[in-house]
Scaffold this active site. Structure first.
Site, PDB file in Angstrom:
ATOM      1  N   LEU A  56       0.899  -1.088  -0.075  1.00 18.21           N
ATOM      2  CA  LEU A  56       0.143  -0.046   0.169  1.00 18.21           C
ATOM      3  C   LEU A  56       1.061   1.296  -0.015  1.00 18.21           C
ATOM      4  O   LEU A  56       1.892   1.170   0.503  1.00 18.21           O
ATOM      5  CB  LEU A  56      -0.805   0.055   1.157  1.00 18.21           C
ATOM      6  CG  LEU A  56      -2.109  -0.685   1.063  1.00 18.21           C
ATOM      7  CD1 LEU A  56      -2.879  -0.662   2.787  1.00 18.21           C
ATOM      8  CD2 LEU A  56      -3.250  -0.176   0.268  1.00 18.21           C
ATOM      9  N   ASP A  57       0.334   2.283  -0.555  1.00 15.31           N
ATOM     10  CA  ASP A  57       1.089   3.555  -0.404  1.00 15.31           C
ATOM     11  C   ASP A  57       1.465   3.847   0.861  1.00 15.31           C
ATOM     12  O   ASP A  57       0.621   3.562   1.992  1.00 15.31           O
ATOM     13  CB  ASP A  57       0.505   4.695  -1.297  1.00 15.31           C
ATOM     14  CG  ASP A  57       0.189   4.903  -2.690  1.00 15.31           C
ATOM     15  OD1 ASP A  57       0.850   3.785  -3.206  1.00 15.31           O
ATOM     16  OD2 ASP A  57      -0.596   5.543  -3.080  1.00 15.31           O
ATOM     17  N   LYS A  58       2.689   4.570   1.063  1.00 15.24           N
ATOM     18  CA  LYS A  58       2.947   4.684   2.576  1.00 15.24           C
ATOM     19  C   LYS A  58       1.887   5.735   3.483  1.00 15.24           C
ATOM     20  O   LYS A  58       1.690   5.594   4.437  1.00 15.24           O
ATOM     21  CB  LYS A  58       4.237   5.443   2.433  1.00 15.24           C
ATOM     22  CG  LYS A  58       4.925   5.715   3.839  1.00 15.24           C
ATOM     23  CD  LYS A  58       6.416   6.348   3.820  1.00 15.24           C
ATOM     24  CE  LYS A  58       7.000   6.365   5.409  1.00 15.24           C
ATOM     25  NZ  LYS A  58       8.299   7.160   5.263  1.00 15.24           N
TER      26      LYS A  58
END
Length: 225
Positions: A56-58
C-alpha cells in the site's frame, strides 16, 4: 512503534496463522520496510521471517497480508498475479463522481524523479494502461465516500485517476487536493484470498481510522474482522 507517537495509530494484527499474518497498516508506515520489523517486535521473532506479498502507498492505510515462509509467499504471489487475491478500497473525494458508478480507464506515466503518476494521451515507453471500477457509497456535504476495485495495479493509480477527473482524494496535496485531513483518505477495506491449508477462502474487513473525513460517513464507523 512506528514513530507516530500514538499507539492506536500503529499497525494492528487482524489475524495470523503459522503461514501468514493479516495486518491493518497505519498511514505513514512503509509496507516493505516498516511492517516486517513491527511484526517481529510484536511477535518476538525476526523481520526476515516475514515476506511482503503486496503493498500500500506509505500515505495510505488498510489491510495487507504478509507470508511467514517462502512457500506461502509464492502461493499468495500467484494468487495476486491471477487476481485471486482480491482487495477493495475506500476513498473520499470532493464532489460526486458522475456517473455514481462505473469504470475509469487511463494511460499513466510514472515520473520517477517526482515519484508521481501523470495521465497521458498516447502509448509510449514507460506508459501503462490503468483500469478501475468504482461505486459511490455515500455523500455528505461536499464529499463522497467511494468504493474502488482495481483491475490493474499501478503506482498511485487510484490517486492519479481520480485527480485526473478533478476529484483528488481528500488530504492528497501531491495530486492537488485542497481539502486538509490528518492523513490521505485512501484505505484498503477488504482483503480475500484462498488459504490452501484450510482449503477455503478467507475474507477480512477493516474500518478506517476514527478521524476526518471517515467520521463524516455512517458506513465507515464500526470495526470488524
Amino acid at each position: 512503534m512506528s514513530g507516530t507517537g500514538k499507539e492506536d495509530e500503529d499497525m494492528k494484527i487482524i489475524h495470523q496463522t503459522a503461514e501468514y499474518v493479516v495486518v491493518c497498516k497505519a498511514a505513514g508506515e512503509d509496507s516493505e520496510h516498516d511492517l516486517p520489523g513491527l511484526l517481529a517486535e510484536q511477535n518476538g521473532d525476526r523481520a526476515a521471517d516475514y515476506y511482503v506479498v503486496h503493498r500500500l502507498d506509505k500515505a495510505a492505510s488498510g489491510l495487507l497480508v504478509l507470508a511467514r515462509d517462502r512457500q506461502t509467499a509464492g502461493e499468495l504471489s500467484r494468487q495476486l498475479t491471477e487476481n485471486r487475491l482480491r482487495k477493495s478500497y475506500l476513498c473520499v473525494v470532493p464532489g460526486v463522481p458522475e456517473p455514481a458508478s462505473g469504470e475509469m480507464q487511463d494511460l499513466l506515466y510514472k515520473d520517477k524523479m517526482k515519484q508521481k503518476m501523470f495521465p497521458v494521451k498516447r502509448k509510449r515507453a514507460g506508459v501503462k494502461e490503468a483500469s478501475l471500477a468504482y461505486r459511490v457509497l455515500e455523500t455528505q456535504a461536499s464529499l463522497a465516500l467511494v468504493e474502488v476495485e482495481l483491475q490493474t495495479g499501478r503506482f498511485h493509480q487510484i490517486r492519479c485517476q481520480f485527480a485526473a477527473r478533478k476529484l483528488p482524494l481528500v488530504g492528497d496535496g501531491k495530486y492537488g487536493s485542497r481539502v486538509r485531513s490528518p492523513h490521505l483518505a485512501l484505505f484498503c477495506r477488504t482483503l480475500s484470498f484462498y488459504d490452501p491449508k484450510e482449503k477455503k477462502e478467507r475474507c477480512f474487513t477493516a474500518t478506517p481510522p476514527a478521524e476526518f473525513p471517515w467520521t463524516a460517513f455512517s458506513c465507515a464507523s464500526d470495526e470488524a474482522e
